[in-house]
Design a protein around this motif. Structure first.
Motif, PDB file in Angstrom:
ATOM      1  N   ALA A 118       0.295  -0.855  -0.259  1.00  0.00           N
ATOM      2  CA  ALA A 118      -0.094   0.233   0.061  1.00  0.00           C
ATOM      3  C   ALA A 118       1.131   1.305   0.300  1.00  0.00           C
ATOM      4  CB  ALA A 118      -0.830  -0.178   1.530  1.00  0.00           C
ATOM      5  N   TYR A 119       2.154   1.460   0.431  1.00  0.00           N
ATOM      6  CA  TYR A 119       2.712   2.820   0.935  1.00  0.00           C
ATOM      7  C   TYR A 119       3.962   2.412  -0.649  1.00  0.00           C
ATOM      8  CZ  TYR A 119       2.528   3.033   5.350  1.00  0.00           C
ATOM      9  OH  TYR A 119       2.022   3.975   7.265  1.00  0.00           O
ATOM     10  N   THR A 149      -3.227   6.926   6.376  1.00  0.00           N
ATOM     11  CA  THR A 149      -4.121   6.523   5.805  1.00  0.00           C
ATOM     12  C   THR A 149      -5.004   6.740   4.895  1.00  0.00           C
ATOM     13  OG1 THR A 149      -4.430   5.360   8.015  1.00  0.00           O
ATOM     14  CG2 THR A 149      -5.986   5.380   6.786  1.00  0.00           C
ATOM     15  N   LYS A 150      -5.777   7.921   5.098  1.00  0.00           N
ATOM     16  CA  LYS A 150      -6.035   8.627   3.863  1.00  0.00           C
ATOM     17  C   LYS A 150      -5.341   8.592   2.353  1.00  0.00           C
ATOM     18  CE  LYS A 150      -8.751  12.547   6.982  1.00  0.00           C
ATOM     19  NZ  LYS A 150      -8.777  13.982   6.737  1.00  0.00           N
ATOM     20  N   MET A 151      -4.226   9.042   2.723  1.00  0.00           N
ATOM     21  CA  MET A 151      -3.475   8.438   0.911  1.00  0.00           C
ATOM     22  C   MET A 151      -3.339   7.458   0.314  1.00  0.00           C
ATOM     23  SD  MET A 151      -1.741  11.471   0.274  1.00  0.00           S
ATOM     24  CE  MET A 151      -0.050  11.718  -0.449  1.00  0.00           C
ATOM     25  N   ARG A 152      -3.191   6.472   2.068  1.00  0.00           N
ATOM     26  CA  ARG A 152      -4.341   5.012   0.837  1.00  0.00           C
ATOM     27  C   ARG A 152      -4.812   4.916   0.476  1.00  0.00           C
ATOM     28  NH1 ARG A 152      -1.365   0.768   5.658  1.00  0.00           N
ATOM     29  NH2 ARG A 152      -3.069  -0.602   4.224  1.00  0.00           N
ATOM     30  N   THR A 167     -13.740  11.735   7.575  1.00  0.00           N
ATOM     31  CA  THR A 167     -13.076  11.035   7.960  1.00  0.00           C
ATOM     32  C   THR A 167     -12.910  10.085   6.741  1.00  0.00           C
ATOM     33  OG1 THR A 167     -15.577   9.788   8.036  1.00  0.00           O
ATOM     34  CG2 THR A 167     -14.598  11.338   9.978  1.00  0.00           C
ATOM     35  N   CYS A 168     -11.757   9.344   7.484  1.00  0.00           N
ATOM     36  CA  CYS A 168     -11.613   8.197   6.983  1.00  0.00           C
ATOM     37  C   CYS A 168     -12.579   7.483   6.197  1.00  0.00           C
ATOM     38  CB  CYS A 168     -10.581   7.073   7.114  1.00  0.00           C
ATOM     39  SG  CYS A 168      -8.604   8.634   8.152  1.00  0.00           S
TER      40      CYS A 168
END
Length: 210
Positions: free
Chosen positions: A88-89, A113-116, A139-140
């Motif tokens: 994911a990164y 987390t938002k970038m993912r 929110t995510c």
């Protein structure tokens, strides 16, 4: 209107409003710093996943010269990430650092987390800034719902042994075959558990009248 803190659940530490405001600013600063560090990590993971060197005329991956047989072995040992997170990164940098390079301020990434989550959106160089601005205040879970067009999702975590995980995956596959639907794993689990609970209730009623 403010709700009272529940003293019975966790210890509290009463502070002044000024200290509360200062704490918020500190949190924002730390989040910004960690977001930048995490995006830097995405970059080096992306590069380490592709870097090759010549050793005696033979081209090998850089991580092999560091003593690792696979990239995932390297990542788990040196970075402390599992395979899914590492992938994911890498995807985050592939999207934001390569495909959308120059279209947004790389010095101000969102929390990882938002970038993912955003990496799965239909991003282009013309809309990435708008998406990031929109995601900043969401929110995510709402962001996932916005991108995938699904009901707002919730998440739970459970630790099991490798054998237990194998049993779970086998049971989910059996449920998928039985239902004849290609459902996402979460939806499949909910449907299987609901069916089991229904059978359990019926079994109990039959036993009570037997």
């Amino acid at each position: 209107m403010y709700m009272k803190a529940k003293k019975e659940n966790k210890p509290s530490n009463q502070i002044t409003q000024a200290k509360a405001d200062a704490l918020l600013e500190r949190i924002k600063s730390v989040v910004a710093e960690s977001s930048k560090s995490n995006f830097d990590l995405c970059q080096v993971l992306y590069e380490s996943n592709r870097a090759v060197v010549s050793v005696g005329g033979t081209i090998v991956f850089a991580y092999e010269t560091w003593g690792y047989k696979t990239w995932f072995d390297f990542v788990e040992a040196e970075v402390g990430l599992h395979e899914q997170s590492a992938n994911a990164y890498v995807r985050v940098y592939e999207v934001f650092g390569v495909e959308l390079a120059g279209a947004w301020d790389t010095g101000k990434p969102l929390p990882i987390t938002k970038m993912r989550i955003l990496a799965a959106a239909d991003l282009t160089k013309s809309n990435v800034k708008a998406w990031m601005k929109k995601a900043e205040k969401m929110t995510c879970c709402k962001l996932v719902s916005e991108i995938y067009g699904t009901a707002e999702l919730a998440h739970f975590h459970a630790s099991v042994s490798k054998r237990g995980l194998s049993d779970i995956n086998r049971a989910l596959q059996a449920a998928r075959d039985s239902f004849g639907e290609d459902l996402p794993k979460g939806d499949l689990l909910v449907k299987a558990l609901n069916e089991w609970a229904d059978i359990r209730r019926k079994t109990r009623r039959l036993r009570s009248v037997a």
